[in-house]
Design an enzyme around this catalytic site. Structure first.
Site: not given
Ligand code: ZN
Ligand code: NAG
Ligand code: NAG
Length: 333
Positions: A85, A121, A123, A133, A146, A228
């Site tokens: 992910h 981590h 995104h 995000e 994040h 999220t």
């Molecule tokens: Zn995140």
């Protein structure tokens, strides 16, 4: 295997359902964000993240100072994992040296509670027009970091989840600039060794947590939202820092080469969720050019005198050195 038509349908459904439950969430198709709520009820909640931050609608508020503890501590190790992910980063610290944060909007419910670093981590998007995000004035940044923190009122991350102010996430946006960000050099080079799901790699020269962030840690927006990703637990305190981290095109491109389940791992951002009855705050700084110090304590005249003092003291120092050289000071003793 023999089965009547009705049984066959039931069996097929059962197998399919089993497969669906066992399968992980994703960002498109039948496992995409629109379907998360089917398996994870919290994802259909009213206080979800991410959101769009409409800057004209934020409420300015002077929060207590956010205090960063051990953010300059060099960890024993940093481990990156492609978990399918995201790139999940864990840091290993000497006992008592794990980074902590307190103050700011974290004080709202439980004064003097420290939040301890858990993991960070990312995104990111397929190109620079998407990736973050949270949005600012409907604008995406190409990536978002994040940093997940857990309130020390709870014994572990699982028990802090879903608790009022149990988890805090510090969010940092990325902006693409011409030069490589040297603090992200080892990180982005290691990405090629975790190209597929479940691969991990370790830093050779671990850096303190602060090196992965922006230096401006006082300008931020804050609101209460959710994780999220499933299970989308709510009551998460979000602190979105306004000043982005600079990274080069080459460095961000390395994220997009990661894969998971035979696909490029990218566009791993959840679409924005309704704000509903929530308020987004902007940390209001004291109106002085000297940070925390009130203006009145630094009259202009004093600043001018300061300059004179420096000049005087350096002349004195020079004189002392000359005297020392001449051996006169020794003679005085
Ligand atoms: Zn995140
Ligand atoms: C950027 O990526 C998004 C998501 O994959 C896509 O919808 C969009 O068309 C792309 N934009 C450009 C300019 O390539
Ligand atoms: C953001 O988008 C929403 C919905 O399209 C619109 O109502 C709003 O005015 C936009 N805000 C800004 C700052 O552009």
């Amino acid at each position: 295997m023999k089965c009547s038509p009705a049984n066959c349908v039931a069996l097929t459904l059962l197998l399919t359902c089993g497969a669906v439950t066992a399968q992980d969430f994703g960002y498109e198709g039948q496992h995409g964000p629109e379907h998360w709520g089917e398996d994870y009820k919290r994802c259909s909640g009213k206080h979800q993240s991410p959101i769009n931050i409409d800057v004209v609608n934020v409420v300015e508020k002077q929060f207590p100072t956010l205090e960063f503890i051990n953010f300059d501590e060099k960890p024993k190790g940093i481990r990156l994992t492609n978990n399918g992910h995201t790139v999940l980063v864990k840091m290993d610290f000497e006992p008592g040296k794990t980074p902590r944060v307190r103050g700011g909007p974290l004080d709202a419910r439980s004064a003097n509670t420290d939040y301890q670093f858990e993991q960070f981590h990312f995104h990111w998007g397929a190109n620079n027009t998407v990736g973050s995000e949270d949005l600012i004035n409907n604008q995406s940044y190409p990536a978002e970091l994040h940093v997940v923190m857990r309130s020390l009122q709870y014994k572990d991350f699982a028990s802090a989840l879903g608790q009022d102010h149990g988890v805090a996430v510090m969010a940092f946006f990325f902006r693409v600039k011409g030069n490589d960000n040297p603090n992200y050099n080892e990180f982005t080079h290691l990405l090629s060794s975790i190209a597929t799901k479940d691969k991990s790699a370790n830093f050779v020269a671990p850096l303190p947590l602060e090196k992965f962030l922006t230096s401006d840690l006082v300008n931020y927006y804050t609101y209460v939202g959710s994780l999220t990703t499933p299970p989308c637990s709510e009551e998460v305190v979000w602190i979105d820092f306004s000043n982005p981290i600079d990274i080069s095109e080459d460095q961000i491109e390395r994220f997009r080469h990661l894969t998971a389940n035979d696909q490029h791992l990218m566009n791993n951002f959840r679409p924005i969720q309704p704000l509903n009855d929530r308020t987004v705050y902007q940390n209001l700084l004291p109106m002085t050019p000297y940070g925390e110090m009130p203006m009145s304590s630094i009259p202009f005249v004093d600043a001018a005198n300061g300059v004179v003092e420096v000049t005087t003291s350096s002349k004195l120092l020079l004189l002392c050195l000359l005297l020392l050289k001449a051996g006169i000071l020794v003679a005085f003793n």
